[in-house]
Design an enzyme around this catalytic site. Structure first.
Site, PDB file in Angstrom:
ATOM      1  N   ARG A   1      -6.500  23.346  19.325  1.00 43.63           N
ATOM      2  CA  ARG A   1      -5.711  22.744  18.248  1.00 43.63           C
ATOM      3  C   ARG A   1      -5.914  21.236  18.253  1.00 43.63           C
ATOM      4  O   ARG A   1      -5.487  20.549  19.166  1.00 43.63           O
ATOM      5  CB  ARG A   1      -4.224  23.072  18.399  1.00 43.63           C
ATOM      6  CG  ARG A   1      -3.371  22.408  17.307  1.00 43.63           C
ATOM      7  CD  ARG A   1      -1.957  22.960  17.217  1.00 43.63           C
ATOM      8  NE  ARG A   1      -1.128  22.627  18.368  1.00 43.63           N
ATOM      9  CZ  ARG A   1       0.202  22.783  18.390  1.00 43.63           C
ATOM     10  NH1 ARG A   1       0.838  23.252  17.330  1.00 43.63           N
ATOM     11  NH2 ARG A   1       0.891  22.484  19.476  1.00 43.63           N
TER      12      ARG A   1
ATOM     13  N   ASP B   1       8.455  19.915  23.491  1.00 45.02           N
ATOM     14  CA  ASP B   1       7.234  19.221  23.125  1.00 45.02           C
ATOM     15  C   ASP B   1       7.555  18.252  22.004  1.00 45.02           C
ATOM     16  O   ASP B   1       8.723  18.009  21.694  1.00 45.02           O
ATOM     17  CB  ASP B   1       6.119  20.201  22.760  1.00 45.02           C
ATOM     18  CG  ASP B   1       6.404  20.999  21.483  1.00 45.02           C
ATOM     19  OD1 ASP B   1       7.439  20.757  20.827  1.00 45.02           O
ATOM     20  OD2 ASP B   1       5.579  21.876  21.143  1.00 45.02           O
TER      21      ASP B   1
END
Length: 534
Positions: A168, A448
């Site tokens: 990603r 995150d």
């Protein structure tokens, strides 16, 4: 070793950071490919960001998102994506984590999950050294040569059948400040994608797999079109068969959910599925409607996937994907194993199990976990409820999700505990991020950048709107925020007195205060935070 325009010969690039030990990652050939990507697509990226800003102005003025009338033919007509490679036919459990941690990469690939998404985005703190290390780690993982030895201890290497690898890249909104082309920093998405593709695409295809990607934070089908053109250009430039690159797009913005058919259509030669990026989706909901007092949300803990607006979004992803032959991937439960507390650990695992059971029963084709110890829990659920490799045949044809369903604000209170938790999580996460860690366990949850974005954006929202009132009648205010920030910083300092992260708490607190108290909403906290990274 620091390179410049001169050190790369006639190449029109400048590398503004040391890369000793990673000369092969930033070879002249790799840099030439990055330059090509930049010259062909950088202006388009910046135009996309301008389009986002213009759309935000429309939302601020009172418009609401809607299913597009100009693309109705795409939604109404029958078509399907090109197809799914054989090693992506079963994705029932995927694990994610930063690419920069070599031992974590090995453990994730060995975890028993079907797929490992190696991350340069929300779970990655994009230090220059960490980003280059991530590219080296993935290059070695692709070639099955990756190893890690703890001094005087255990040695880590890959099992014979590791998870399928996906990468990603960072989102369109970020740049890589250490790599300039023609005096401008390259879009970070092109940097991350370009290096991984250049070094690995051909090797992967020669070994019965392919270059597979997750695409973050798309806000429109036009942004998907841009990615499709990047794939086409990259395949043609490196002589890779057209359509061999495959992607899964994260539906993690409130605007993208209204254009899912169109996103699949634009990427139909390269896409294999969509993923419910639930945490960024909640953040996007707050961000896009930040000027609207009627969109004030309750405590973050109340924003579960069983609330109407999130359940509607999740089920619409399934319906849309299965109609087009694409996979509908579930999202990330935030819980992680709790060491030393069997009762708390059992409660965490029960929450994960319930989340995965909901996804499997609804029709998702797989799910995400953030920790190797959770792979077995998720696998057991999907093995039981999804005996085949996917659930593409499961199509809730009678489902009719409307704009009102997607925009329904959930009920619930704002509590002092909820405000304090947001302050503490945002502060502690930023401190860790500035110290080079992008995935951080805080209060038994894996945080995150996306979850930290929810925390800080709720604080900004609650302070500014009449609905920002605690369940005891007090208003959420700047003085309340400052008092909590000072208290949580003192607690963190006491807990981290022996930790290297203590040095980043002051910077994190100053940054959080500036973001929360700013009259204008900061689009992403990682933009100003990145200025402080080396």
């Amino acid at each position: 070793m620091a390179a410049s325009t001169e050190s790369q010969g006639t190449l029109n690039c400048e590398i503004l950071g040391p890369y000793e030990g990673h000369e092969s990652i930033l070879s002249a050939e790799a840099c030439a490919f990055l330059i090509d990507l930049h010259e062909h697509f950088a202006d388009r990226v910046f135009q996309s960001l301008q389009a986002r800003a213009e759309r935000q102005s429309q939302l601020d003025e009172g418009q609401l998102p809607e299913f597009l009338s100009k693309t109705r033919d795409i939604r109404d007509s029958d078509w399907r994506i090109a197809g799914v490679p054989k090693d992506l036919l079963d994705r029932r459990v995927e694990i994610t984590g930063p690419a920069s941690d070599r031992k974590m990469v090995i453990n994730a690939l060995n975890s028993g999950a079907k797929v490992f998404m190696a991350d340069f985005e929300d779970s990655h703190s994009p230090t220059w050294a960490g980003t280059l290390a991530g590219q080296a780690n993935l290059r070695d993982a692709v070639r099955r040569t990756i190893e890690h030895a703890v001094p005087g201890g255990k040695r880590y290497s890959l099992i014979p059948q590791p998870a399928v690898l996906m990468a990603r890249p960072r989102g369109w909104h970020l740049v890589e400040k250490h790599f300039h082309v023609g005096g401008r920093p390259i879009p970070a998405a092109l940097f991350d994608f370009g290096l991984y593709f250049f070094h690995n695409a051909r090797y992967l295809l020669e070994h019965d797999t392919g270059p597979y990607f997750y695409l973050p934070k798309l806000e429109s089908h036009l942004e998907a079109r841009l990615w499709n053109e990047v794939f086409d250009f990259s395949e043609e430039t490196l002589g890779i068969p057209r359509g061999s690159s495959k992607a899964t797009a994260l539906i993690e913005t409130i605007l993208a959910v209204f254009e899912m058919h169109e996103i699949l259509y634009e990427l139909r030669e390269h896409i294999v599925g969509l993923n419910c990026g639930r945490w960024d989706y909640i953040f996007s909901f707050i961000k896009k409607f930040r000027s609207r007092p009627e969109f004030v949300l309750p405590d973050r803990a109340k924003l579960t996937m069983t609330t109407h607006f999130l359940r509607s979004y999740s089920r619409l992803v399934i319906q849309t994907c299965h109609r087009r032959g694409a996979y509908a991937m579930g999202g990330m439960a935030a819980q992680i194993p709790v060491k030393g507390d069997p009762e708390a650990n059992a409660q965490a695992l029960a929450k994960v199990r319930a989340d995965k059971e909901r996804e499997a029963r609804d029709g998702h084709d797989g799910t995400w976990v953030a920790h190797p110890a959770l792979v077995g829990v998720a696998m057991e659920v999907f093995d039981s409820l999804m005996p085949g490799p996917n659930q593409l045949e499961k199509r809730p044809e009678d489902l009719n999700v409307t704009r009102d369903d997607l925009l329904r604000v959930p009920e619930g209170h704002i509590t002092e505990a909820g405000v304090r938790n947001n302050v503490s999580v945002a502060l502690r996460y930023l401190s860790a991020w500035l110290g080079g860690r992008g995935a951080v366990p805080i209060y038994h949850l894996m945080e995150d950048a996306a979850t930290a974005e929810i925390a800080r954006s709720q604080l900004w929202q609650w302070i500014r709107h009449p609905g920002g009132v605690l369940d005891d009648g007090r208003r959420v205010s700047v003085p309340m925020f400052r008092e909590m920030l000072a208290e949580e910083k003192a607690k963190a300092e006491q807990e981290q007195h022996a930790s290297e992260e203590i040095g980043h708490l002051a910077s994190a607190a100053a940054l959080l205060q500036a973001i929360v108290e700013s009259e204008s909403f900061m689009e992403f906290l990682t933009i100003p935070a990145y200025e402080q990274l080396s």
